[in-house]
Design an enzyme around this catalytic site. Structure first.
Site, PDB file in Angstrom:
ATOM      1  N   GLU A 281       2.019  -3.553   0.738  1.00  0.00           N
ATOM      2  CA  GLU A 281       3.236  -3.329   0.714  1.00  0.00           C
ATOM      3  C   GLU A 281       4.012  -2.690   2.092  1.00  0.00           C
ATOM      4  O   GLU A 281       4.708  -3.087   2.553  1.00  0.00           O
ATOM      5  CB  GLU A 281       3.803  -2.660  -0.546  1.00  0.00           C
ATOM      6  N   HIS A 302     -21.511  -9.894  -8.371  1.00  0.00           N
ATOM      7  CA  HIS A 302     -21.825 -11.116  -9.387  1.00  0.00           C
ATOM      8  C   HIS A 302     -20.310 -11.913  -9.770  1.00  0.00           C
ATOM      9  O   HIS A 302     -20.425 -12.727 -10.404  1.00  0.00           O
ATOM     10  CB  HIS A 302     -22.240 -10.779 -10.775  1.00  0.00           C
ATOM     11  N   LYS A 414      13.843  -9.363  -6.718  1.00  0.00           N
ATOM     12  CA  LYS A 414      14.345  -8.285  -7.602  1.00  0.00           C
ATOM     13  C   LYS A 414      15.974  -8.634  -7.806  1.00  0.00           C
ATOM     14  O   LYS A 414      16.428  -8.617  -8.786  1.00  0.00           O
ATOM     15  CB  LYS A 414      14.263  -6.749  -6.968  1.00  0.00           C
TER      16      LYS A 414
HETATM   17  O1  PA5 Z   1       5.819   1.702  -3.080  1.00  0.00           O
HETATM   18  C1  PA5 Z   1       6.764   1.442  -3.202  1.00  0.00           C
HETATM   19  O2  PA5 Z   1       7.728   2.046  -2.566  1.00  0.00           O
HETATM   20  C2  PA5 Z   1       7.154   0.536  -4.501  1.00  0.00           C
HETATM   21  O3  PA5 Z   1       5.932   0.215  -4.868  1.00  0.00           O
HETATM   22  C3  PA5 Z   1       7.940   1.416  -5.625  1.00  0.00           C
HETATM   23  O4  PA5 Z   1       6.853   2.469  -6.066  1.00  0.00           O
HETATM   24  C4  PA5 Z   1       8.109   0.603  -6.855  1.00  0.00           C
HETATM   25  O5  PA5 Z   1       9.036  -0.463  -6.442  1.00  0.00           O
HETATM   26  C5  PA5 Z   1       9.037   1.343  -7.898  1.00  0.00           C
HETATM   27  O6  PA5 Z   1       9.927   2.052  -7.119  1.00  0.00           O
HETATM   28  P1  PA5 Z   1      10.442   3.401  -7.967  1.00  0.00           P
HETATM   29  O7  PA5 Z   1       9.798   4.478  -7.807  1.00  0.00           O
HETATM   30  O8  PA5 Z   1      11.882   3.667  -6.919  1.00  0.00           O
HETATM   31  O9  PA5 Z   1      11.044   2.792  -9.217  1.00  0.00           O
END
Ligand code: PA5
Length: 446
Positions: A281, A302, A414
Site C-alpha cells: 500500500e 513445500h 471504495k
Molecule cells: O494503511 C492504511 O492506511 C489503510 O490500510 C487503513 O488502515 C485502512 O484502509 C483502514 O482505514 P481506517 O483505519 O481509516 O478505517
C-alpha cells in the site's frame, strides 16, 4: 547479542558492485528531508511523541477492559493486521486447545457468514468491543460498528456504552462523533499516523495489553531503532533501514518486481501479511514498486518455494531468522537406523538446518537476499523489526520519488462500492458503474 542485518548475499543476481556503491548517493539530501519531516510532526511512527499520552490512556482503560473474557476488534487493513500479528506472535495460546484466558477476535471482513458465526458464539456481556478506524469512516468497519452496537444494545440496553471503545482520530470523523454523542471511552490515533504505520499505537497495543503482552517492550524495541533517525542531523547512510531501502530500490531498478518476506520465526508468520500491506500500500505507485510475498519457513518450502528458486528471476528476499528459538523435545535414541542421524537431536534443530538450507539454495539461485537475524523472539526484537521495516518502507518510497504514506488507487473501488450501495454524491461513479455493467457478459459454465 544484537539484532543483525547480514548483507553478504544482498548484491547478487543482477545487482553488482556499482549498485552497492551507489546506495548512499541520496543519503545526505534525504537526511535533511527526514529532519524536516520529523520536526514538522509528519512521521509520528518514528518520533513516537504520542507515547506518554498512550501510556496514560492505557492506564485509564486497562482495568475495565481486562474484566472481559473476550475482546472483539472491528477494523481493517492497518487497523487490524498489526494487532493480529502481535497476538499470534505473543499470545498464541488463544488459538490452542484448552485455552481459558482472554481472547482477541479480529473482524476485518464483511463476510456475513463469518460475522454471524462470531457474534453467535460470543456473549455480549463477556465482550468488550474495540472499534478501530483512523478515518472513522471506513465502510467495512462502520457497518460492523452499527451491527455490533445493536447486538450489544439488545442484550445490555443502555449499558452497551460501557462495552464499546473507539480508537480513532482525536477530533475528526464519524466514529469520533459517536464517541462524543454517547460518551464512549476512546483512545487516539495521532495525527499523521496512517493505518499501516499505526500498529505500535493504541491500534495494536490496546489489544496487546489486554492479552498481557509486554507492549512497552514492543515500543522500547521500536524506539531503539528509531532513535538515531529522530536525533538532530541523522546519519542516514549508516542506518540499517536506509541500507535496506537503498537495496530494495536498487532491486526495483534492475527489474526485480517481487520481494519475498521469508519468515523462519514461525510464531511471527502473521507479520507476513502485516509487512505485505505495509509494503504494497505504501509503494505500489505510478507503475512502480515490488510485490511483497509473505512466506513462512518451513511450511512454504513445500508450497511456493519452488517458484522462488526456479521461477522467473524477478525476486529479492528478506530472510528472517532468530538466533534464540525454542529447541523443544529431543528425538529418542531408539529411532530406526534409517533415521539414526536424528537420534538425540532437538526438534528445533530442524528449523535451524532447514533455514540454512533454504537460504543457501536461494542464494545459489541468484536471489539477492538480506538476512534479518534477531537476537531472540521477544517483544523487544519484534518492535525493533517493525520499526526497521516501517522506516525502510518510507525511505524506499522517497528513493522512488512517490508518497509512501497515502494510498490513492484503492479509493476508486471504495467510491464505486459506496455508489452501488446508494450513497449520495457520486455522480461520475454512477455513470461509470452503469457503463461497466452494460458491457455484455461473456460467460462460460464450468
Ligand atoms: O494503511 C492504511 O492506511 C489503510 O490500510 C487503513 O488502515 C485502512 O484502509 C483502514 O482505514 P481506517 O483505519 O481509516 O478505517
Amino acid at each position: 547479542m544484537a539484532n543483525l542485518l547480514e548483507w553478504s548475499r544482498a548484491y547478487g543476481g543482477r545487482l553488482n558492485a556499482d549498485d552497492k556503491n551507489q546506495r548512499f548517493a541520496k543519503a545526505d539530501s534525504l537526511a535533511q528531508r527526514l529532519s524536516a519531516e520529523v520536526s514538522a510532526g509528519k512521521l509520528p511512527f518514528l518520533s513516537m511523541g504520542y507515547r506518554a499520552r498512550l501510556e496514560a490512556d492505557m492506564q485509564a482503560q486497562l482495568a475495565h477492559v481486562k474484566t472481559f473474557k473476550h475482546m472483539l476488534l472491528l477494523g481493517i487493513g492497518g487497523s487490524a493486521l498489526g494487532c493480529r500479528a502481535i497476538q499470534r506472535a505473543f499470545a498464541p495460546s488463544q488459538d490452542l486447545p484448552g485455552h481459558n484466558g482472554p481472547s482477541v477476535w479480529v473482524a476485518d471482513n464483511v463476510c456475513a457468514e463469518q460475522f454471524e458465526a462470531l457474534l453467535g458464539r460470543l456473549s455480549p456481556k463477556d465482550t468488550i468491543v474495540v472499534c478501530i478506524s483512523k478515518s472513522g469512516g471506513t465502510i467495512e468497519t462502520i457497518s460492523q460498528y452499527f451491527l455490533v452496537k445493536d447486538w450489544l444494545k439488545n442484550a445490555l440496553g443502555d449499558a452497551w456504552k460501557h462495552q464499546m471503545i473507539v480508537v480513532t482520530d482525536i477530533a475528526k470523523g464519524y466514529l469520533r462523533e459517536e464517541a462524543q454523542s454517547y460518551d464512549l471511552a476512546s483512545m487516539e490515533v495521532p495525527d499523521n499516523l496512517g493505518g499501516r504505520y499505526s500498529a505500535l499505537s493504541a491500534v495494536g497495543l490496546l489489544p496487546a495489553a489486554y492479552l498481557g503482552i509486554d507492549w512497552q517492550a514492543l515500543l522500547d524495541g521500536a524506539a531503539s531503532v528509531a532513535a538515531p533517525l529522530t536525533a538532530p542531523a541523522p546519519r542516514l547512510a549508516e542506518h540499517p533501514s536506509f541500507a535496506l531501502a537503498a537495496w530494495a530500490h536498487a532491486l526495483m531498478c534492475k527489474g526485480y518486481s517481487q520481494l519475498i518476506y521469508f519468515c523462519y520465526i514461525p510464531q511471527w508468520a502473521t507479520y507476513g501479511p502485516w509487512f505485505a500491506q505495509l509494503w504494497a500500500e505504501s509503494l505500489g505507485k505510478n507503475g512502480q514498486g515490488s510485490q511483497p510475498i509473505a512466506a513462512t519457513g518451513v511450511t512454504d518450502q513445500h508450497s511456493i518455494n519452488q517458484m522462488f528458486l526456479d521461477g522467473q528471476r524477478d525476486k529479492g528476499c528478506l530472510f528472517l531468522t532468530s538466533r534464540k528459538q525454542a529447541q523443544g523435545r529431543s528425538f529418542g535414541q531408539d529411532l530406526p537406523e534409517k533415521w539414526s542421524w536424528l537420534r538425540g537431536k532437538k526438534f528445533g534443530s530442524l528449523l535451524e538446518a532447514e533455514a540454512l538450507g533454504t537460504r543457501m539454495a536461494l542464494c545459489k539461485s541468484q536471489v539477492p537476499l538480506v538476512h534479518i537475524d534477531t537476537e531472540d523472539c521477544s517483544e523487544r526484537s519484534a518492535g525493533a523489526m517493525m520499526m526497521l521495516l516501517e522506516a525502510a518502507t518510507v525511505f524506499t518510497g522517497w528513493l522512488m520519488e512517490i508518497n509512501p504514506l497515502d494510498q490513492p488507487a484503492v479509493e476508486l473501488g471504495k467510491r464505486l462500492a459506496n455508489t452501488k450501495l446508494g450513497a449520495a454524491g457520486y455522480t461520475q461513479e454512477e455513470q461509470d458503474l452503469r457503463s461497466f455493467l452494460e458491457l455484455p457478459r461473456d460467460e462460460q459454465v464450468f
